[in-house]
Design a protein around this motif. Structure first.
Motif, PDB file in Angstrom:
ATOM      1  N   LEU A 484      -6.367 -10.190  20.955  1.00 49.95           N
ATOM      2  CA  LEU A 484      -7.615  -9.481  21.226  1.00 49.95           C
ATOM      3  C   LEU A 484      -8.574  -9.572  20.043  1.00 49.95           C
ATOM      4  O   LEU A 484      -9.785  -9.749  20.209  1.00 49.95           O
ATOM      5  N   SER A 485      -8.044  -9.453  18.825  1.00 46.96           N
ATOM      6  CA  SER A 485      -8.894  -9.496  17.632  1.00 46.96           C
ATOM      7  C   SER A 485      -9.609 -10.841  17.522  1.00 46.96           C
ATOM      8  O   SER A 485     -10.798 -10.902  17.176  1.00 46.96           O
ATOM      9  N   GLN A 486      -8.893 -11.938  17.827  1.00 46.06           N
ATOM     10  CA  GLN A 486      -9.514 -13.267  17.770  1.00 46.06           C
ATOM     11  C   GLN A 486     -10.650 -13.372  18.787  1.00 46.06           C
ATOM     12  O   GLN A 486     -11.720 -13.899  18.503  1.00 46.06           O
ATOM     13  N   TYR A 487     -10.396 -12.846  19.980  1.00 43.91           N
ATOM     14  CA  TYR A 487     -11.404 -12.871  21.043  1.00 43.91           C
ATOM     15  C   TYR A 487     -12.643 -12.065  20.649  1.00 43.91           C
ATOM     16  O   TYR A 487     -13.780 -12.544  20.759  1.00 43.91           O
ATOM     17  N   LEU A 488     -12.436 -10.839  20.157  1.00 47.36           N
ATOM     18  CA  LEU A 488     -13.556  -9.969  19.798  1.00 47.36           C
ATOM     19  C   LEU A 488     -14.392 -10.559  18.664  1.00 47.36           C
ATOM     20  O   LEU A 488     -15.626 -10.567  18.715  1.00 47.36           O
ATOM     21  N   LEU A 489     -13.728 -11.056  17.634  1.00 46.80           N
ATOM     22  CA  LEU A 489     -14.460 -11.576  16.476  1.00 46.80           C
ATOM     23  C   LEU A 489     -15.143 -12.914  16.798  1.00 46.80           C
ATOM     24  O   LEU A 489     -16.211 -13.216  16.259  1.00 46.80           O
ATOM     25  N   GLN A 490     -14.515 -13.688  17.658  1.00 44.27           N
ATOM     26  CA  GLN A 490     -15.115 -14.964  18.049  1.00 44.27           C
ATOM     27  C   GLN A 490     -16.405 -14.727  18.843  1.00 44.27           C
ATOM     28  O   GLN A 490     -17.418 -15.402  18.639  1.00 44.27           O
ATOM     29  N   GLU A 491     -16.389 -13.760  19.740  1.00 42.78           N
ATOM     30  CA  GLU A 491     -17.536 -13.484  20.596  1.00 42.78           C
ATOM     31  C   GLU A 491     -18.659 -12.741  19.872  1.00 42.78           C
ATOM     32  O   GLU A 491     -19.780 -12.673  20.366  1.00 42.78           O
ATOM     33  N   LYS A 504     -17.996  -2.963   6.382  1.00 45.27           N
ATOM     34  CA  LYS A 504     -16.971  -3.150   5.356  1.00 45.27           C
ATOM     35  C   LYS A 504     -15.599  -3.425   5.992  1.00 45.27           C
ATOM     36  O   LYS A 504     -14.873  -4.337   5.580  1.00 45.27           O
ATOM     37  N   ILE A 505     -15.268  -2.634   7.031  1.00 41.26           N
ATOM     38  CA  ILE A 505     -13.979  -2.822   7.709  1.00 41.26           C
ATOM     39  C   ILE A 505     -13.944  -4.176   8.424  1.00 41.26           C
ATOM     40  O   ILE A 505     -12.932  -4.891   8.391  1.00 41.26           O
ATOM     41  N   LEU A 506     -15.062  -4.549   9.059  1.00 38.20           N
ATOM     42  CA  LEU A 506     -15.130  -5.825   9.783  1.00 38.20           C
ATOM     43  C   LEU A 506     -14.929  -7.013   8.845  1.00 38.20           C
ATOM     44  O   LEU A 506     -14.219  -7.970   9.167  1.00 38.20           O
ATOM     45  N   LYS A 507     -15.543  -6.943   7.661  1.00 37.03           N
ATOM     46  CA  LYS A 507     -15.394  -8.033   6.688  1.00 37.03           C
ATOM     47  C   LYS A 507     -13.935  -8.165   6.241  1.00 37.03           C
ATOM     48  O   LYS A 507     -13.414  -9.270   6.095  1.00 37.03           O
ATOM     49  N   LEU A 508     -13.286  -7.011   6.023  1.00 33.52           N
ATOM     50  CA  LEU A 508     -11.866  -7.035   5.648  1.00 33.52           C
ATOM     51  C   LEU A 508     -11.028  -7.644   6.768  1.00 33.52           C
ATOM     52  O   LEU A 508     -10.097  -8.427   6.521  1.00 33.52           O
ATOM     53  N   PHE A 509     -11.370  -7.284   8.010  1.00 29.20           N
ATOM     54  CA  PHE A 509     -10.626  -7.807   9.159  1.00 29.20           C
ATOM     55  C   PHE A 509     -10.782  -9.321   9.248  1.00 29.20           C
ATOM     56  O   PHE A 509      -9.799 -10.051   9.445  1.00 29.20           O
ATOM     57  N   ARG A 510     -12.011  -9.800   9.101  1.00 34.53           N
ATOM     58  CA  ARG A 510     -12.267 -11.246   9.171  1.00 34.53           C
ATOM     59  C   ARG A 510     -11.563 -11.991   8.035  1.00 34.53           C
ATOM     60  O   ARG A 510     -11.029 -13.089   8.225  1.00 34.53           O
ATOM     61  N   TYR A 511     -11.540 -11.354   6.859  1.00 34.61           N
ATOM     62  CA  TYR A 511     -10.889 -11.966   5.694  1.00 34.61           C
ATOM     63  C   TYR A 511      -9.388 -12.126   5.946  1.00 34.61           C
ATOM     64  O   TYR A 511      -8.802 -13.189   5.696  1.00 34.61           O
ATOM     65  N   LYS A 512      -8.745 -11.072   6.475  1.00 37.22           N
ATOM     66  CA  LYS A 512      -7.305 -11.138   6.731  1.00 37.22           C
ATOM     67  C   LYS A 512      -7.000 -12.119   7.862  1.00 37.22           C
ATOM     68  O   LYS A 512      -5.986 -12.827   7.826  1.00 37.22           O
ATOM     69  N   LEU A 513      -7.872 -12.165   8.875  1.00 38.50           N
ATOM     70  CA  LEU A 513      -7.660 -13.068   9.990  1.00 38.50           C
ATOM     71  C   LEU A 513      -7.749 -14.523   9.530  1.00 38.50           C
ATOM     72  O   LEU A 513      -7.011 -15.392  10.027  1.00 38.50           O
ATOM     73  N   ALA A 514      -8.643 -14.791   8.554  1.00 43.47           N
ATOM     74  CA  ALA A 514      -8.769 -16.147   8.006  1.00 43.47           C
ATOM     75  C   ALA A 514      -7.490 -16.563   7.277  1.00 43.47           C
ATOM     76  O   ALA A 514      -7.229 -17.751   7.096  1.00 43.47           O
ATOM     77  N   GLN A 515      -6.685 -15.562   6.845  1.00 44.82           N
ATOM     78  CA  GLN A 515      -5.410 -15.837   6.188  1.00 44.82           C
ATOM     79  C   GLN A 515      -4.239 -15.811   7.181  1.00 44.82           C
ATOM     80  O   GLN A 515      -3.083 -15.704   6.782  1.00 44.82           O
ATOM     81  N   ASN A 516      -4.595 -15.881   8.469  1.00 46.92           N
ATOM     82  CA  ASN A 516      -3.594 -15.857   9.554  1.00 46.92           C
ATOM     83  C   ASN A 516      -2.808 -14.546   9.603  1.00 46.92           C
ATOM     84  O   ASN A 516      -1.620 -14.523   9.944  1.00 46.92           O
ATOM     85  N   GLU A 517      -3.452 -13.459   9.221  1.00 43.51           N
ATOM     86  CA  GLU A 517      -2.851 -12.129   9.310  1.00 43.51           C
ATOM     87  C   GLU A 517      -3.762 -11.249  10.162  1.00 43.51           C
ATOM     88  O   GLU A 517      -4.980 -11.319  10.053  1.00 43.51           O
ATOM     89  N   ILE A 518      -3.156 -10.447  11.026  1.00 44.77           N
ATOM     90  CA  ILE A 518      -3.937  -9.498  11.828  1.00 44.77           C
ATOM     91  C   ILE A 518      -3.663  -8.101  11.273  1.00 44.77           C
ATOM     92  O   ILE A 518      -2.573  -7.554  11.478  1.00 44.77           O
ATOM     93  N   PRO A 519      -4.618  -7.528  10.546  1.00 40.38           N
ATOM     94  CA  PRO A 519      -4.383  -6.219   9.915  1.00 40.38           C
ATOM     95  C   PRO A 519      -4.408  -5.084  10.940  1.00 40.38           C
ATOM     96  O   PRO A 519      -5.295  -5.032  11.802  1.00 40.38           O
ATOM     97  N   GLY A 520      -3.446  -4.200  10.851  1.00 39.34           N
ATOM     98  CA  GLY A 520      -3.433  -3.002  11.694  1.00 39.34           C
ATOM     99  C   GLY A 520      -3.809  -1.784  10.872  1.00 39.34           C
ATOM    100  O   GLY A 520      -4.214  -1.894   9.714  1.00 39.34           O
TER     101      GLY A 520
END
Length: 631
Positions: A484-491, A504-520
């Protein structure tokens, strides 16, 4: 460390659904809105907004920094904390003013306790405690000590151990001589020391009793107000009593230090003292954290009791159920417990305990016997006290009891009670009105916010997007490999959030996703950024729970957002884009208006108009997808 256990040390918790609930310790309330989630290891108050994990709770309730909260919990649970070996004691003290004061006060407590082992301490201080019947275990339990006779015993020892004069002054342990700031000396000298603890057991102040017959010297000297000691929020003995108060569901309230200690010697541990000061709202809130039942113990002095009746009204107003016990004339809890012994003392408390109506009327029984005017005054005083009770059902019960005890018709009691309540409501209304008018007068000097509704709508939709990311970001969409996170951020890749905290939270989320981690949520809760932690806890804490009986018992199926995350995510994206489009439309309208007022050419105005209508078409398409019909 379990959040239920951490919070349970401070508040009585009641289970409701999957969570635990209590009245919030951070703001006054009568209906519990403070929720603790054992599953998520977080707390959230839906009244004042306070939220966090066990560490944040200790930081909030004790008023300490992050490192001090960690040490507090580590000490409680026997966890070893690795300290930075390069950090000196001086640097440790400098970490914060509050922590340095607590360290200095802890040193002073140890110093006073050790003084009881000196020859002077044994012959004077220890001798006094033994005369009062205080056992070695009680002396240790309450950190009783002795201040040696001399001007600078504590000052010299503290400076030798690395404590600065500035810290000792701020902690209230030493004084500066008037007219000679360089002359510093001990505040407490040649006195028995009673340590005052905060709710977690740390020493925050001291009371010192004179043991000689010097003239012009006060019987007690107490610590001044400091950043760690606000006497209006502290009750002596609460640290030692809190568990017993919760277990017994009753708190005995006495006046002095020795009253508390003597009752512990009699086996009664659910007792605290106001330490000779008038009862305050902060102290009442402190009691209410652990129980709703209070029994006030009065010395056998009728005049003194009548002078202190205001405290009962404050307790009633605070939503507590109040009883009272009066000791025989000339006696107090300390003297009477020593006189009759433990068993008889406990029996006396049980038998003599009266609810506040019977107690108050009994005080004036002789006065009103042959004086109708005085009786009318007492009736009004009793009704005024009943009017302080927030619960209407309890008010009604006490009105009936007062009618019987005073031999007055119940209708008259209720009529007078209604008058009293109406007056209280009017006073409250006019006070609120004055405050609102003062606020409005102040707001005239503030800039007027524009486009509030559009901006606020966008903020709420940004919040909703972050909520979905944090709660379901790692969930896979049905029949797909995409999370879901990939879908939301991609769109929403082309969108930049405007609310700082969500950006601020969104940037952290995108940063972790770029490292192949999905932060909870757990990732964000480990950050030291308090603003992010508080917001994340707010986003993962549901205000209401759906009862399991709906499906299990009544076979009523409830649609949940997680049942179809693809649809939930799709609609959230559309709503977010719709809010951005609406904001851009508002900006385009403003540009058209400014262009017309500034007399710009038709080309510029037409350009802005075309932009507006293009955006309007986009909005209409989004509305169709969302099923929104606008006439």
């Amino acid at each position: 460390m379990d959040i239920e256990e951490v919070v349970g040390d401070y508040l009585p918790l009641k289970k409701k659904g999957q969570n635990l609930w209590a009245c919030c310790p951070f703001h006054g309330e009568k209906t519990p809105s403070f929720s603790i989630s054992p599953a998520k290891q977080i707390y959230k108050c839906f009244g004042c907004g306070k939220a966090g994990d066990p560490i944040q709770f200790i930081m909030d309730i004790e008023g300490v920094g992050f490192q001090e909260a960690i040490r507090h919990l580590a000490g409680k649970y026997g966890i070893e904390v690795e300290e930075d070996e390069t950090r000196t004691p001086e640097q440790e003290q400098a970490q914060s003013e509050r922590e340095s004061l607590l360290i200095a006060l802890g040193f002073a407590r140890d110093f006073f306790v050790k003084n009881l082992s000196t020859s002077e301490g044994k012959s004077i201080g220890l001798s006094y405690f033994k005369e009062r019947g205080f056992s070695p275990s009680i002396i240790e339990k309450f950190d009783l000590g002795f201040a040696l006779d001399g001007w600078d015993h504590l000052l010299t020892a503290a400076k030798k151990s690395g404590y600065s004069e500035e810290v000792l002054l701020k902690a209230g342990l030493v004084l500066q001589k008037e007219g000679d700031p360089s002359r510093i000396y001990d505040r407490f000298r040649n006195r028995a020391i009673f340590t005052i603890h905060n709710i977690s057991g740390k020493p925050i102040a001291f009371g010192a009793r004179i043991l000689t017959k010097e003239k012009n010297q006060p019987k007690y000297i107490n610590s001044p107000e400091t950043p760690v000691y606000h006497k209006s929020d502290v009750l002596y003995g609460m640290f030692q009593a809190k568990k017993a108060i919760r277990d017994q569901d009753n708190c005995y309230l006495v006046e002095g230090y020795t009253d508390v200690i003597s009752m512990h010697l009699s086996g009664i541990e659910n007792v605290v003292a106001s330490s000779g000061t008038s009862l305050t709202e902060g102290q009442i809130k402190l009691i209410k954290r652990f129980t709703n039942q209070v029994t006030v113990l009065y010395d056998g002095d009728a005049a003194g009791i009548k002078a202190s009746l205001r405290g009962i009204d404050l307790l009633l107003e605070g939503g507590l159920n109040v009883k009272a016990v009066v000791f025989p004339e000339g006696e107090d809890p300390d003297s009477y417990s020593r006189k009759v012994g433990s068993q008889e003392f406990q029996t006396y408390l049980d038998k003599q305990s009266k609810d506040f109506i019977g107690f108050k009327i009994g005080l004036f029984k002789e006065e009103i016997k042959n004086d109708p005017i005085r009786k009318a005054d007492v009736i009004r005083e009793v009704i005024q006290s009943i009017g302080k009770i927030p619960d209407p059902l309890i008010r009604s019960v006490y009105a009936k009891e007062a009618s019987s005890l005073l031999d007055v018709e119940e209708e008259i009691i209720h009529a007078e009670l209604n008058k009293s309540l109406l007056k209280t409501q009017k006073d409250h209304y006019f006070k609120q009105k004055e405050e609102q008018e003062a606020d409005r007068a102040f707001e005239e000097f503030l800039p007027v916010e524009k486009e509030f509704s559009v901006s606020e709508a966008l903020r709420l939709q940004e919040k909703e997007m972050i909520r979905l990311l944090v709660n379901y970001g790692w969930e896979k969409l049905d029949g797909q490999e995409m999370h879901l996170s990939q879908y939301l951020l991609q769109e929403t890749e082309e969108l930049e959030f405007e609310t700082p905290i969500y950006s601020k939270i969104l940037k952290l989320f995108r940063y972790k996703l770029a490292q192949n981690e999905i932060p909870g949520a757990d990732f964000f809760k480990t950050l030291e950024d308090i603003e992010i932690k508080t917001e994340i806890i707010d986003l993962i804490t549901p205000r209401h729970e759906i009862s399991t009986h709906w499906e299990a018992t009544h076979q009523i199926l409830i649609n949940r957002e997680e049942d179809d995350l693809a649809l939930t995510g799709f609609k959230s994206i559309l709503r977010l884009k719709r809010k951005f489009v609406r904001k851009m439309m508002e900006e385009a309208k403003m540009k058209i208006k400014n262009a017309e007022s500034e007399g710009l050419g038709d080309e510029e105005i037409i350009e802005f108009q075309e932009l507006y209508f293009t955006l309007k078409k986009v909005q209409i398409e989004i509305d169709k997808e969302l099923g929104i019909v606008i006439g």
